[in-house]
Structure formats: C-alpha cells, structure tokens
Design a protein around this motif. Sequence first.
Motif, PDB file in Angstrom:
ATOM      1  N   TRP A 191      13.613 -66.767   1.224  1.00  0.00           N
ATOM      2  CA  TRP A 191      13.950 -68.133   1.562  1.00  0.00           C
ATOM      3  C   TRP A 191      13.417 -68.515   2.935  1.00  0.00           C
ATOM      4  O   TRP A 191      12.865 -69.585   3.127  1.00  0.00           O
ATOM      5  CB  TRP A 191      15.462 -68.335   1.528  1.00  0.00           C
ATOM      6  N   THR A 196      17.173 -72.869   6.265  1.00  0.00           N
ATOM      7  CA  THR A 196      17.002 -71.670   5.452  1.00  0.00           C
ATOM      8  C   THR A 196      15.669 -71.672   4.715  1.00  0.00           C
ATOM      9  O   THR A 196      15.021 -70.635   4.568  1.00  0.00           O
ATOM     10  CB  THR A 196      18.157 -71.559   4.434  1.00  0.00           C
ATOM     11  N   LEU A 197      15.261 -72.838   4.236  1.00  0.00           N
ATOM     12  CA  LEU A 197      14.010 -72.932   3.490  1.00  0.00           C
ATOM     13  C   LEU A 197      12.815 -72.706   4.407  1.00  0.00           C
ATOM     14  O   LEU A 197      12.784 -73.185   5.539  1.00  0.00           O
ATOM     15  CB  LEU A 197      13.880 -74.311   2.837  1.00  0.00           C
ATOM     16  N   THR A 221      25.400 -71.109  -0.604  1.00  0.00           N
ATOM     17  CA  THR A 221      25.380 -70.428  -1.898  1.00  0.00           C
ATOM     18  C   THR A 221      24.122 -69.589  -2.064  1.00  0.00           C
ATOM     19  O   THR A 221      24.172 -68.384  -2.302  1.00  0.00           O
ATOM     20  CB  THR A 221      25.491 -71.453  -3.034  1.00  0.00           C
ATOM     21  N   LEU A 222      22.958 -70.240  -1.970  1.00  0.00           N
ATOM     22  CA  LEU A 222      21.670 -69.546  -2.015  1.00  0.00           C
ATOM     23  C   LEU A 222      21.567 -68.592  -3.194  1.00  0.00           C
ATOM     24  O   LEU A 222      21.165 -67.440  -3.061  1.00  0.00           O
ATOM     25  CB  LEU A 222      21.437 -68.779  -0.702  1.00  0.00           C
ATOM     26  N   PHE A 245      24.357 -81.469   2.326  1.00  0.00           N
ATOM     27  CA  PHE A 245      23.903 -80.351   1.502  1.00  0.00           C
ATOM     28  C   PHE A 245      22.627 -79.734   2.081  1.00  0.00           C
ATOM     29  O   PHE A 245      22.358 -78.555   1.891  1.00  0.00           O
ATOM     30  CB  PHE A 245      23.617 -80.813   0.067  1.00  0.00           C
ATOM     31  N   TYR A 246      21.846 -80.567   2.768  1.00  0.00           N
ATOM     32  CA  TYR A 246      20.567 -80.109   3.306  1.00  0.00           C
ATOM     33  C   TYR A 246      20.576 -79.946   4.827  1.00  0.00           C
ATOM     34  O   TYR A 246      19.947 -79.041   5.360  1.00  0.00           O
ATOM     35  CB  TYR A 246      19.461 -81.100   2.938  1.00  0.00           C
ATOM     36  N   ILE A 274      20.012 -73.912  -4.643  1.00  0.00           N
ATOM     37  CA  ILE A 274      19.277 -73.635  -3.410  1.00  0.00           C
ATOM     38  C   ILE A 274      20.104 -73.909  -2.164  1.00  0.00           C
ATOM     39  O   ILE A 274      19.746 -73.469  -1.075  1.00  0.00           O
ATOM     40  CB  ILE A 274      17.980 -74.471  -3.330  1.00  0.00           C
ATOM     41  N   THR A 275      21.205 -74.665  -2.298  1.00  0.00           N
ATOM     42  CA  THR A 275      21.891 -75.159  -1.110  1.00  0.00           C
ATOM     43  C   THR A 275      22.651 -74.043  -0.385  1.00  0.00           C
ATOM     44  O   THR A 275      23.217 -73.138  -1.002  1.00  0.00           O
ATOM     45  CB  THR A 275      22.862 -76.288  -1.473  1.00  0.00           C
ATOM     46  N   TYR A 276      22.653 -74.160   0.925  1.00  0.00           N
ATOM     47  CA  TYR A 276      23.371 -73.230   1.789  1.00  0.00           C
ATOM     48  C   TYR A 276      24.868 -73.546   1.737  1.00  0.00           C
ATOM     49  O   TYR A 276      25.239 -74.722   1.693  1.00  0.00           O
ATOM     50  CB  TYR A 276      22.847 -73.386   3.225  1.00  0.00           C
ATOM     51  N   ASN A 300      21.743 -76.689   7.500  1.00  0.00           N
ATOM     52  CA  ASN A 300      21.538 -75.281   7.161  1.00  0.00           C
ATOM     53  C   ASN A 300      20.566 -75.031   6.017  1.00  0.00           C
ATOM     54  O   ASN A 300      19.810 -74.062   6.053  1.00  0.00           O
ATOM     55  CB  ASN A 300      22.883 -74.626   6.863  1.00  0.00           C
ATOM     56  N   THR A 301      20.578 -75.890   4.966  1.00  0.00           N
ATOM     57  CA  THR A 301      19.647 -75.641   3.862  1.00  0.00           C
ATOM     58  C   THR A 301      18.203 -75.823   4.327  1.00  0.00           C
ATOM     59  O   THR A 301      17.321 -75.012   4.000  1.00  0.00           O
ATOM     60  CB  THR A 301      19.947 -76.569   2.670  1.00  0.00           C
TER      61      THR A 301
END
Length: 581
Positions: free
Chosen positions: A276, A377-378, A267-268, A369-370, A263-265, A373-374
Amino acid sequence: MKYILLHCSSRFFSHENLRNTPEQPPQPHKTADIVFRNGNIYTVDKQFKKTSSLAKRIGNTTKVVDLQGKMIMPDLVDAHMHVVSGGEFLLKCNLNYQPLPIAGLLAHVQGCIDDEGAGDDVWLEVSGSITKPHLDQLATNRPVMLRSADYHTVLANSRALEISNINADTPGPANGVVERHPGSREPSGNIEAGKAALKLLREEGITTFQDAAANPTFNAIFNGIKTDDALSASVNLDYRIATPKTLGAVDGIAIKAFIDGVITYPTLTAAPDAPWAPNGTWIGEPYWEPAFLEQLFLAGTDVRLHTDGDLAVKVALDAAAAFEQKHSKKKFKFGLACDEVTLASDWACFAQLGVDAIMSYQWTQLSSFYIPNTFKTLADYRLDNLQAYPQIENAGRPIVYGSDWPIDPLDEFLALKVAVTRSGDPENPNSPASFELPFDGPFPGVGEIDLTREQAIRSITINSAKFLRADDQIGSLQKGKLADLIILEKNFLEVPKGKLGRNRVLVTVVGGEPVFIAEDAGDFVQLDGLTAKFPNHEEDPLNKRLAARAIGGFAGKKLSAKGQKAAQLLRKRGECLHHKH
C-alpha cells in the motif's frame, strides 16, 4: 408540443409518428390513459434523443399532464444495493445522530416502545448511543439494544443482558470486548422492511434494483410484498456465496462473492498489487482465487465479484481472460463491483473481455474516509488510479452504476453530480463537501477525463438494465418497452454543474402507473387529477410509523439544517458488508 403516450393496461409504451406516410395509412388506436406534454423528454436510446414527436391520442378519460418544461427520463436502475438491510434500518428506532439531551433521546425511544405495543420478549433495536443506566430508565420490560453511530459498538439495557446471559463473569468475544464498569465489572455496553425500502426507492425514482448480497429468504419477502400488491420495483437478487467447493453448492442463477475487502484506513483489507505504501508491507491478500468461475460460467450463472483493490481486479480479469481463451464461443455475464483502485493496464481489459465495472460514484468525494489516513497510506501513483470509471468508460466499456445503499445515504443525483465533476456539493447535507474545507474540493484525477452527463445518465439507466439482462424492457423510452419513467424538478442535462446534485424526483411511473407523486409536484407540473398508487401522506399507517421511527421523520428528510449538519458530522459509512468473509 412534446408528448409521451402511456397505456397503463398494457404497461408498455405505444409510440407513433405525428405524420403518417402514404405507404402507412393511419390505423385505429386505443386512447391513452396518460399523456405527458410540454416537457423535455430524453429517450436515452442510442442517439440520446430529446424528443418532440412522440404520439398523442387523447380520449374522454385520458389524464393530460402538462410538464411545463420539466424533464422526463427513463426510470433509475440501481445495480448494486442492499435493499432489505436498508429497509430494516428505516424501521429501526433511529436517533439520527442528533445531539439532544438524554431526556429527549429517551423520550423518542419511549415513543417507539409505546407505538409498537409489543410484548416483553420482543427486542427493540435502536440506532444511536445511550448508556445502560439511561436505558434502564425506560418504562419497559423489553430487551433494548443500541448500535452506535459507527456501527461497531452495541449497548444494551439490563433486560437484554439478562436474556443474552451476559454478566460480570462473561468473557470477551473473539476479536471484541465487553466493556465493564471498573468497580462492579458489570457489562456496560422483513416484509415490512421491504415495503419501507420500496417507499424510499420510488421517491428516488428507482424502479429496478439488484440486491447484491441476498439470501434465499429474500424471495419470500418480495413475493409477500407482491401478494399484498405493494411491489413498486423490479427485483433482482444476487445470492451471496462463500468460496464454493462444488457447483452443486451454488444455488441460484446470479451470485455474489468477495475477493477482498476495502481500501479505506484503518481496515486496509483490499488486495493491492504492490504494498500500500512505498515502505509498507503486503496487507489484504485476496480471500480466494476465482478459478471456480469457469464452472459457474459454463453452467450459465451470472457472477458479480466484490473487487476493491487493484490486485483483486486483476485476478478477476485474468480469470475472465483465461475462460475466454478456453471457451471463446461461450458468452458469460461478469461484473466487478466497487473497483476503487485499478491498474491502468487493466482499464481496456473490461471492454476487451466484456466485463462490467459496477461503481459507486459518491465515493469520489473528499471525505474523512480518505483524508488524511487513506491518502497517506496509498502510494502516490495510486491517486491517479482511484475511482477510474472515466478511464474504463473511455477505454470502451460503459460503466454500470450501483449506490451500495445503505452503506451511504441514498442520493442518486448527488452521485451523478459527483460522476460528472469528481467533487461533492457544499449545499447538499448528504455530501462531505458540506463540511467545507478540506472536503470541499476536487478528488484526485480531476481534469483528466470526466464522464459526460449523458454517460452518467446511461450508467444508471440503460447500462444497468443491460447488466441485469433487462434492456429489452427497461432503461430507455422506446416503443415496446415498459412505461417506467420519472419526472424531475430540474433538467440534469441543462443545469449548471454545481447544481447537479440538488435535484429530486417529482413523479415516478412504473408500467404506466404513477407510484409516487411528491406532495408539492403540483407546484411544478399540472397533474390533471393524477394520483399515485401509494399514498404520500403521513396518515397512511406505514408512512405514519416510518415517520415516527426516526428523529427528523422518514429517512431524516425533515431534519432542520442544523440537524442535518449534526447527522453528517457523526455519520459513518454504515455497516460495510465488504470486510466480512
């Protein structure tokens, strides 16, 4: 007084009540090899007893260990690791992310070369970043390659490029690039591994594990270690497979496959049940539909699937539901690993279908990781569905823990602390919270439902043992089970929440035999001359080599506070197996 009796010769616990009833007169017993007393002993059985009535029978040769109030619990069972990969990393010449002058980095690499004394055609792999002109200064004809801190860039010396037939005319690889100097266009940029990994595992108190992306060569590795009488953990292997075309293509009674990525940005590649972001588009559809599960379950194959996004989890649970409806009397073993985002409507399905969620608690920490950007994105509603292991557990299916090492540093008690508090530890260098703000804070979902300390301990002992079909032998301290246990420096059930991640193993016992004793264990418990099967001193050849391979010693355990901070700043989540398909 609190006692636990061990018989090394049988490798099993032998317990008896301190008082004998008239109906059961005393019977003769052999004396114990080891007796632990004056401790806090947690059995992790159904009642999670803190026992004070386990038998003692001391003979002339019995070792009596006075625990002086220290905690004993069952051995740790890690149900999701990549042990051979982790061991290979421990054997590499490792610069450990240290910001040293080039001369200092080259000196360490040169030390690795000189220590090996290998031939000119033997490759040396280094973890770190030094450019080709500097690598060419090394006094060696060997090919040398380095992987950068993010594991996505490889650098090499001239000899490595020559052997690989990479030169100014070599085209870039698919989905990659050969970096070149602007002017010249010149390119710029296994049994022992198992033994190295086992050393780290016994120091962490792990005596049973499952390698979650194994291949058939791993059998030879661990059988070779067993032949050398160097095995200190029970080995379980999940063979990794691609989408199978026929049942005959599946070789093994336990397999691992990937339904999606991560899920991490940026990569998605995880499979989402909806875009997302609210204005986003579909990214990361399932790699394959697990309709083939029916044949695997009917053949008696245990299945583990990587499912990171909520759609991937749903697809897998739907497949389990379809099988259960069609074959209601057929039992199956099915685990879903990672499960970073799940739908609230699916939380109860794990219990209803008997499917295990295998989760890595350490990911429930605020980190790069979050942030940012992650999380951006979520979709907002997913923030309450991130790392929902408390909700799954409280809906009726106990969680199974797996560290996914070496994707992250192996720090089991930091992970258990995160399980209970949904936050990191600012005083633990393996935790992103050691960066302070913005990472020193609660992860989304905190304050709703948390795992208790007992639930966290069960997840890495008896729950994992059940998942591996081994709970009749390990996972709790009960009569007839293997004498696998650990002694801890701090009592996990009693220390303040903030200190839960600052614990360590003093002694690891496998089958009634100590396999690890910390160098300073005698400062905490009276060992009565107890010795470990595997030496812990650096004069041991393997220990000496492992200590020399990395700046900061084995697993970086002797890095200074400044060095640990530097490593944390540069460390990434390792070479993730999850996005390869």
